[in-house]
Design an enzyme around this catalytic site. Structure first.
Site, PDB file in Angstrom:
ATOM      1  N   CYS A 100       0.827  -1.203   0.000  1.00 51.46           N
ATOM      2  CA  CYS A 100       0.000   0.000   0.000  1.00 51.46           C
ATOM      3  C   CYS A 100       0.866   1.260   0.000  1.00 51.46           C
ATOM      4  O   CYS A 100       0.585   2.224  -0.718  1.00 51.46           O
ATOM      5  CB  CYS A 100      -0.931  -0.004   1.210  1.00 51.46           C
ATOM      6  SG  CYS A 100      -2.175   1.313   1.186  1.00 51.46           S
ATOM      7  N   CYS A 196      -6.518  -2.924   7.604  1.00 47.37           N
ATOM      8  CA  CYS A 196      -7.603  -1.946   7.483  1.00 47.37           C
ATOM      9  C   CYS A 196      -8.817  -2.469   6.718  1.00 47.37           C
ATOM     10  O   CYS A 196      -9.934  -2.005   6.939  1.00 47.37           O
ATOM     11  CB  CYS A 196      -7.095  -0.668   6.832  1.00 47.37           C
ATOM     12  SG  CYS A 196      -6.662  -0.827   5.078  1.00 47.37           S
TER      13      CYS A 196
END
Length: 362
Positions: A100, A196
């Protein structure tokens, strides 16, 4: 137009990015806050993800910062979620934060910076960037308990040259104190330990819901010992990670752990704590922070997981850009799919992805 003092800050609405933006303002920067919309389509409780955007906007309003939201859900699926699923179905343990950071956060922030004619971007990571000679290097953050350099080893010279880490020289306690003095609601906000996009950190349920065709193909398999003896049955290799002890459902008379995972045969190898002690590993997909391997190779400190204190290792080059790492001391449960990050003291030299581990010396 003079844009030297303009800077883009990645805003999550949390205490770290909030204080990072505040500190940069104090240094005279004109801050543009950017929040990336990434995983909200995986969150059943929509208030959680949209709460992130709202919190970030509230921070920007408080400090009179322009705030923009960028929808990166498609890119997030491509570079993070699919990678995450592939790793588990291949019997590995993924490191989605590394992916990410590289493909979403820095690429997105720098793209916006280029459109706006802004030189630099910043995040709330606990790490440092310094120019040494002609190269920009990544260093550990001052707060050793919060240092996040481990997750940033894939960053390039171009990315590092344009990055600032306002929290690099501070501790988490100092950041919370600043947040309390500013009466920010984030000051007492608990830190998330979950991935997340995985509700309740239940990755097995996530794989079943979003990758049903691959999930349903995996049937019952065997637990075996290192000699191939069948010890019991399990409901699919993807349910396990290297080093796992709980949830095995095996009564062995002593603690046992997952030693190896073999997707091709749907078998999980079980071992004792002694069996988990590795003397080395092989890594691929190497990224050197300078963009090239060091002219002379020497022993380096290697961290094979985030909370690992590190071990001195000798690096031996192999074919196809791979390296074999020979540890000077044993390391427990070295895990394929995780990052091995190379340090020279506080300085990050580079890193790679672990593809195998060895229990015995070569």
């Amino acid at each position: 137009m003079n844009t030297k003092k303009n800077i883009i800050v990645g805003m999550s609405g949390g205490v770290d990015s909030t204080v990072a933006a505040y500190l940069l303002q104090k240094q005279g920067y004109k801050v543009l806050g950017v929040t990336l919309q990434l995983a909200d389509h995986y969150i059943q409780d929509k208030s959680k993800q949209f709460g992130v955007i709202e919190k970030a906007k509230a921070v920007c309003d408080r400090f009179e910062i322009e705030h923009i939201v960028i929808d990166q859900t498609a890119q997030f699926d491509k570079y993070v979620v699919n990678y995450f699923a592939d790793a588990y179905f291949d019997g590995n343990t993924p490191n989605p934060c590394v992916q990410c950071n590289l493909h979403l956060k820095w690429e997105s922030l720098l793209k916006i910076a280029d459109k706006r004619g802004i030189d630099n971007v910043a995040t709330g990571h606990y790490a440092k960037v310094r120019k040494v000679g002609k190269y920009f290097y990544l260093f550990k953050g001052e707060d050793q308990a919060k240092d996040q350099s481990y997750f940033l080893w894939r960053l390039s010279q171009e990315q590092l040259s344009r990055t600032k880490f306002p929290l690099g020289d501070t501790t988490k306690d100092e950041i919370r104190k600043i947040a309390q003095e500013l009466k920010l609601p984030q000051s007492e906000q608990a830190e998330s330990q979950d991935v997340c996009f995985i509700p309740d950190n239940d990755y097995k349920a996530f794989l079943k819901q979003y990758f049903p065709e691959r999930f349903d193909k995996i049937q019952m398999g065997n637990f075996i010992d290192k000699n191939g003896k069948i010890l019991g049955r399990h409901e699919g290799y993807y349910r396990f990670t290297i080093g796992q002890r709980k949830g095995l459902g095996l009564a062995m008379g002593e603690p046992v752990y997952v030693r190896e995972i073999h997707p091709d045969t749907n078998t999980v190898v079980i071992g004792s704590l002694l069996d988990m002690e590795d003397m080395g590993c092989t890594v691929s997909d190497i990224n050197w922070i300078t963009g090239k391997k060091p002219d002379t190779m020497k022993d380096v400190l290697v961290k094979v997981r985030y909370r690992n204190k590190g071990v001195i290792a000798r690096m031996e080059p192999l074919e196809n850009g791979k390296y074999h790492l020979l540890f000077t001391d044993t390391v427990t449960a070295v895990t394929p799919g995780q990052s091995a990050v190379f340090y020279d003291g506080e300085k990050v030299l580079g890193g790679g992805v672990i593809i195998s581990h060895e229990n015995e010396r070569r």
